[in-house]
Design a protein around this motif. Sequence first.
Motif, mmCIF file in Angstrom:
data_model
loop_
_atom_site.group_PDB
_atom_site.id
_atom_site.type_symbol
_atom_site.label_atom_id
_atom_site.label_comp_id
_atom_site.label_asym_id
_atom_site.label_seq_id
_atom_site.Cartn_x
_atom_site.Cartn_y
_atom_site.Cartn_z
ATOM 1 N N GLU A 127 3.987 -1.020 -12.047
ATOM 2 C CA GLU A 127 4.111 -0.753 -13.502
ATOM 3 C C GLU A 127 2.718 -0.038 -13.835
ATOM 4 O O GLU A 127 2.532 0.806 -14.488
ATOM 5 N N ALA A 128 1.539 -0.554 -13.426
ATOM 6 C CA ALA A 128 0.086 -0.061 -13.639
ATOM 7 C C ALA A 128 0.117 1.243 -13.087
ATOM 8 O O ALA A 128 -0.424 2.225 -13.584
ATOM 9 N N CYS A 129 0.204 1.622 -12.033
ATOM 10 C CA CYS A 129 0.567 2.612 -11.164
ATOM 11 C C CYS A 129 1.232 4.064 -12.267
ATOM 12 O O CYS A 129 0.797 5.046 -12.237
ATOM 13 N N ASN A 130 2.371 3.398 -12.588
ATOM 14 C CA ASN A 130 3.275 4.544 -13.333
ATOM 15 C C ASN A 130 2.556 4.415 -14.676
ATOM 16 O O ASN A 130 2.617 5.912 -15.157
ATOM 17 N N ARG A 131 1.946 3.723 -15.277
ATOM 18 C CA ARG A 131 1.332 3.816 -16.410
ATOM 19 C C ARG A 131 -0.111 4.945 -16.342
ATOM 20 O O ARG A 131 -0.174 5.643 -17.320
ATOM 21 N N THR A 132 -0.597 4.746 -15.187
ATOM 22 C CA THR A 132 -1.801 5.707 -14.839
ATOM 23 C C THR A 132 -1.393 7.363 -14.810
ATOM 24 O O THR A 132 -1.763 7.825 -15.315
ATOM 25 N N ILE A 133 -0.128 7.445 -14.046
ATOM 26 C CA ILE A 133 0.378 8.531 -13.936
ATOM 27 C C ILE A 133 0.683 9.300 -15.094
ATOM 28 O O ILE A 133 0.446 10.462 -15.687
ATOM 29 N N GLU A 139 -8.706 3.628 -9.517
ATOM 30 C CA GLU A 139 -9.614 3.092 -10.468
ATOM 31 C C GLU A 139 -8.949 2.902 -11.829
ATOM 32 O O GLU A 139 -9.257 1.945 -12.282
ATOM 33 N N TYR A 140 -8.174 3.900 -12.164
ATOM 34 C CA TYR A 140 -7.726 3.682 -13.712
ATOM 35 C C TYR A 140 -6.561 2.469 -13.573
ATOM 36 O O TYR A 140 -6.498 1.654 -14.604
ATOM 37 N N ALA A 141 -5.896 2.683 -12.571
ATOM 38 C CA ALA A 141 -4.908 1.453 -12.331
ATOM 39 C C ALA A 141 -5.465 0.105 -12.424
ATOM 40 O O ALA A 141 -5.261 -0.746 -12.981
ATOM 41 N N ASP A 142 -6.746 0.133 -11.700
ATOM 42 C CA ASP A 142 -7.461 -1.205 -11.460
ATOM 43 C C ASP A 142 -7.897 -1.580 -12.862
ATOM 44 O O ASP A 142 -7.998 -2.693 -13.146
ATOM 45 N N SER A 143 -8.265 -0.674 -13.522
ATOM 46 C CA SER A 143 -8.857 -0.942 -15.070
ATOM 47 C C SER A 143 -7.777 -1.658 -15.921
ATOM 48 O O SER A 143 -7.790 -2.600 -16.736
ATOM 49 N N CYS A 173 0.768 -1.329 -0.010
ATOM 50 C CA CYS A 173 -0.062 -0.088 0.092
ATOM 51 C C CYS A 173 0.710 1.230 -0.004
ATOM 52 O O CYS A 173 0.450 2.060 -0.587
ATOM 53 N N TYR A 174 1.872 1.348 0.913
ATOM 54 C CA TYR A 174 2.683 2.435 0.880
ATOM 55 C C TYR A 174 3.796 2.790 -0.451
ATOM 56 O O TYR A 174 3.598 3.698 -0.728
ATOM 57 N N SER A 175 3.896 1.457 -0.890
ATOM 58 C CA SER A 175 4.677 1.548 -2.222
ATOM 59 C C SER A 175 3.868 1.929 -3.191
ATOM 60 O O SER A 175 4.288 2.734 -4.020
ATOM 61 N N VAL A 176 2.501 2.022 -3.366
ATOM 62 C CA VAL A 176 1.449 2.309 -4.383
ATOM 63 C C VAL A 176 1.421 3.820 -4.170
ATOM 64 O O VAL A 176 1.256 4.494 -5.155
ATOM 65 N N LEU A 177 1.245 4.256 -2.888
ATOM 66 C CA LEU A 177 1.117 5.641 -2.480
ATOM 67 C C LEU A 177 2.122 6.230 -2.820
ATOM 68 O O LEU A 177 1.863 7.525 -3.681
ATOM 69 N N LYS A 178 3.253 5.916 -2.761
ATOM 70 C CA LYS A 178 4.648 6.462 -3.319
ATOM 71 C C LYS A 178 4.543 6.534 -4.630
ATOM 72 O O LYS A 178 5.109 7.760 -5.208
#
Length: 198
Positions: A103-109, A118-122, A65-70
Motif C-alpha cells: 500500500e505504501a509502494c502504491n501510494r508512492t507511485i 525512500e518515499y515509501a519508507d517515509s 522484496c520481489y513483490s515490492v519491486l513488482k
Amino acid sequence: MNSVFFFYDTLQMSVDLIEYLFEYCVSLGKKNMRYIEAVAISWAEKGIKTVSAAKTLNAIYSDNCYSVLKAFGLTGRQPAKSEVEYVSTWSLSYGYTLELILEACNRTIKTIHQPSFEYADSILRRWKASGVKSMDDVKVLDAKREKAVTKAENIASKKNYDGTGNKSAANRPSSNKFTRFDQRTYDYDALEEKLFNS
C-alpha cells in the motif's frame, strides 16, 4: 556481550540461532547492534526458535522484496542490497505485513509517479509513529487527514469572504508601493485617429 546474553537468556535463542542472526544481519550490511537487537526481538515475537525457521522467514522477506519491486514496476532484476535492507526494515523493525508495505509502494507511485524506496519508507515511518498496525488503521488515519483538510479549506474559504458574500478587506488588492501609482488612461480611439492622420 550483554546483547548476546540478552538473546540467550531473555529471548531464549539457541547458540546456532544467535550465530545465524549475526550472519544474516551482516549479510545485509547491518552491523549496528541496535538493528541486530531489533531483528532478534522481532524473531522472538514471531516465535522463531530454530535456524530453519529463521531461514524460512527470511525467504518470505525475499519474496516480499520481489513483490515490492513488482509494485514499483521494477521487474526482471535482482533487488539491490539497499532495497533488501529497506524491505527487511519494514518487515522486521516496523513489523508490517506485505499488504501494508505494498500500500505504501502504491501510494508512492500515485504521489511522485516513480519508484522510491525512500518515499515509501517515509510513509511507513509516519504510519509507525501514528500507531498503524493494519489497513483499517490506515483508513482511519486517511479519514482524519481528509477531515482536517476539509476543515482547513472551510476556514480558508471563510477568511476570503465577509458575511455579505463580498471579498473581505484582507483579500482585496493591497495598496502597497507597487500599486500606488496613477494608472495610464489612454484614449486609444484618439491615438488611432492621430496615427492615421499622420
